[in-house]
Design a protein around this motif. Structure first.
Motif, PDB file in Angstrom:
ATOM      1  N   LYS A 187       0.831  -1.195   0.000  1.00  0.00           N
ATOM      2  CA  LYS A 187       0.000   0.000   0.000  1.00  0.00           C
ATOM      3  C   LYS A 187       0.878   1.263   0.000  1.00  0.00           C
ATOM      4  N   ALA A 188       2.048   1.180   0.676  1.00  0.00           N
ATOM      5  CA  ALA A 188       2.946   2.331   0.679  1.00  0.00           C
ATOM      6  C   ALA A 188       3.461   2.611  -0.723  1.00  0.00           C
ATOM      7  N   ALA A 189       3.821   1.535  -1.442  1.00  0.00           N
ATOM      8  CA  ALA A 189       4.303   1.718  -2.810  1.00  0.00           C
ATOM      9  C   ALA A 189       3.202   2.286  -3.699  1.00  0.00           C
ATOM     10  N   GLU A 190       1.968   1.771  -3.519  1.00  0.00           N
ATOM     11  CA  GLU A 190       0.845   2.283  -4.297  1.00  0.00           C
ATOM     12  C   GLU A 190       0.598   3.751  -3.984  1.00  0.00           C
ATOM     13  N   ALA A 191       0.668   4.102  -2.675  1.00  0.00           N
ATOM     14  CA  ALA A 191       0.454   5.495  -2.286  1.00  0.00           C
ATOM     15  C   ALA A 191       1.533   6.394  -2.874  1.00  0.00           C
TER      16      ALA A 191
END
Length: 534
Positions: free
Chosen positions: A389-393
């Motif tokens: 999710k951090a990479a997506e964000a």
């Protein structure tokens, strides 16, 4: 064709024909006996009336006391006999010697019958066989003051009575035949209708089909409901009871009184066709199909089928997470390729120190987030979810902040909390927060952020997700099926994420709250680690 192979309609036709025929015959016989009895009673009344009339005539008393009674009484008796229609009138002396008789040759002979009661002053009737054959007769005393001077007997033969009964029997037979014809016609029409409704099946085959019907209804895993036009459940199989968590008597209950979600009840409304609609109960994701049932222009209700897509929805969510991870890896690979090209170009230009500084800075940023997540969350499933999710964000230009109080060890999941449920809850809440943060950043011209807190607290797993989005308006219900933060998000196919979150929280015996924080909406979830999920 044997009786066992006859259809139900044909067997009922034969039985009804026999019953109707027996009833008509029995009714006709009873009516005939009643007519015969009434005719005999009326005959007795008639002969008594005629005899009393003759006995009370002063002319008869005078003629009996005359020198030649027969000369006077015979013409009188024959005239009265013809006028009244009786078969004989016999006037006799107290000893039973006839003064009159339809056959003049019988005058002077003894009367054939009983006269003792008449000599005692009584009026009586009897059935006796005389010169004219069996007859119903009345014997009446003729009085001159207190003295009995003669006797009068008036009779009608049984043949004449039988003729009267026969005359009345003809209309009776006609009525019986008409009744029989009407009964047979009605029976035939009922049999035809029954044959159409049972499709010509015999009782044994109907019984077998009913047994198969009941067996199928109770063994199929799919839920089946039959709802009439008034919204009452007329049939509910075991599958529907299990999928909808229904207990007690369901058949005959109103659909809206079963505690089902309002949207699901609305989709099952009469005359409404529903195709593969997704609805959520507290524990399940159900696919609902509704088809109205009609016969000609007449509506009979709705057939509702239910399929359980809870596991499929969960697997779809996990697949979406995997796809998200893959997209994140693709993005990171793309970014890494760009950075590598930059480093290579700097090396080729002889800018070695700049190349080392650039590579070191990029590595430090990536490693800093990874180290923060890994240090705080040793549970691999949650760590992988947060990294993805951090990479997506980061790709969407959103800063995903793992708060300092976040700390989860690897003993939280796999025991009392299912990893699938936690992934569903945390993943959907972060996705929702990312969308809200983008919307809030565009509206308020500020950098979008999402703050994630996950820690063990008081025997429960605490999850708190806060975004910098616009927050929730007063009165909004975030966990209803169909609610969404996205523009136009109330349409079909949207708004299932938060509903799935609520369902997973309830399945884990947890609680979920939504509040308006300083930055935006705050979702707080508590999942007990000491209770087994429902």
């Amino acid at each position: 064709m044997t009786g066992e192979r006859w259809s139900l309609a044909r067997q009922l036709l034969v039985i009804q024909v026999i019953i109707v025929g027996m009833l008509v015959v029995a009714g006709a016989v009873l009516a005939y006996l009643d007519v015969a009895d009434r005719t005999e009673d009326s005959t007795r009344e008639e002969v008594v009336s005629v005899a009393l009339t003759i006995a009370d005539s002063p002319a008869v008393v005078d003629a009996v006391l005359a020198r030649e009674p027969s000369a006077i009484l015979q013409p009188f008796a024959e005239r009265v006999r013809r006028d009244t229609g009786v078969d004989f009138i016999t006037i006799m002396d107290p000893d039973g010697r006839r003064f009159t008789h339809p056959d003049p040759a019988r005058i002077g002979e003894r009367f054939l019958g009983h006269i003792d009661e008449a000599l005692a002053g009584k009026v009586f009737t009897e059935t006796y066989t005389g010169t004219l054959g069996p007859s119903v007769r009345a014997v009446v005393p003729v009085r001159d003051g207190d003295r009995i001077v003669a006797l009068v007997s008036v009779g009608i033969t049984l043949d004449a009575i039988a003729g009267q009964v026969s005359d009345r029997l003809v209309p009776l037979v006609l009525v019986a035949l008409v009744t029989l014809a009407v009964g047979m016609t009605g029976t035939y029409l009922v049999s035809r209708r029954l044959a159409r409704q049972t499709h010509g099946l015999g009782p044994a085959e109907l019984g077998r089909r009913l047994e198969y019907h009941e067996a199928i209804l109770h063994t199929v895993r799919e839920g089946l409901l039959l709802v009439d036009q008034a919204g009452r459940v007329t049939l509910c199989n075991d599958g529907a009871r299990e999928l909808l968590d229904l207990d007690g008597q369901v058949e005959g209950a109103v659909l809206s009184d079963l505690g089902l979600p309002a949207a699901m009840v609305a989709s099952m409304a009469p005359d409404r066709t529903t195709r593969d609609e997704i609805h959520l109960t507290e524990r399940r994701v159900l696919v609902v199909n509704c088809t109205p049932v009609r016969s000609g222009n007449r509506a009979h209700g709705t057939v509702v089928t239910l399929r359980d897509h809870t596991d499929l929805q969960a697997l779809t969510g996990e697949l979406d997470s995997v796809r998200g991870f893959a997209e994140s890896l693709r993005s990171q690979a793309h970014e890494a390729a760009n950075r590598l090209h930059t480093v290579v170009s700097l090396v080729e230009l002889g800018r070695y120190d700049d190349a080392v500084e650039f590579a070191t800075a990029e590595l430090a940023l990536a490693q800093q987030l990874t180290d923060r997540v890994v240090d705080a969350v040793s549970e691999p499933v949650l760590a992988a979810l947060l990294l993805g999710k951090a990479a997506e964000a980061n790709e969407r230009g959103i800063e995903l902040v793992i708060t300092p109080e976040t700390e989860i060890d690897d003993t939280v999941l796999g025991g009392t909390l299912a990893p699938r449920d936690v992934v569903t809850i945390l993943g959907n809440l972060i996705d929702n927060a990312l969308d809200a943060a983008v919307e809030g950043g565009a509206a308020q011209l500020r950098a979008p952020k999402v703050f994630v807190t996950a820690r063990a607290e008081d025997g429960a797993l605490l999850l708190r997700i806060e975004d910098t989005g616009p927050g929730l308006a007063a009165g909004e219900v975030a966990f209803d099926r169909g609610w969404s933060t996205k523009a136009g998000g109330t349409g079909h196919g949207r708004g299932i994420g938060l509903a799935l979150v609520r369902q997973a929280v309830l399945r884990c015996n947890g609680t979920i709250e939504v509040n308006q924080g300083e930055r935006g909406a705050v979702f707080t979830v508590r999942l007990p680690t000491a209770l087994v999920p429902r």
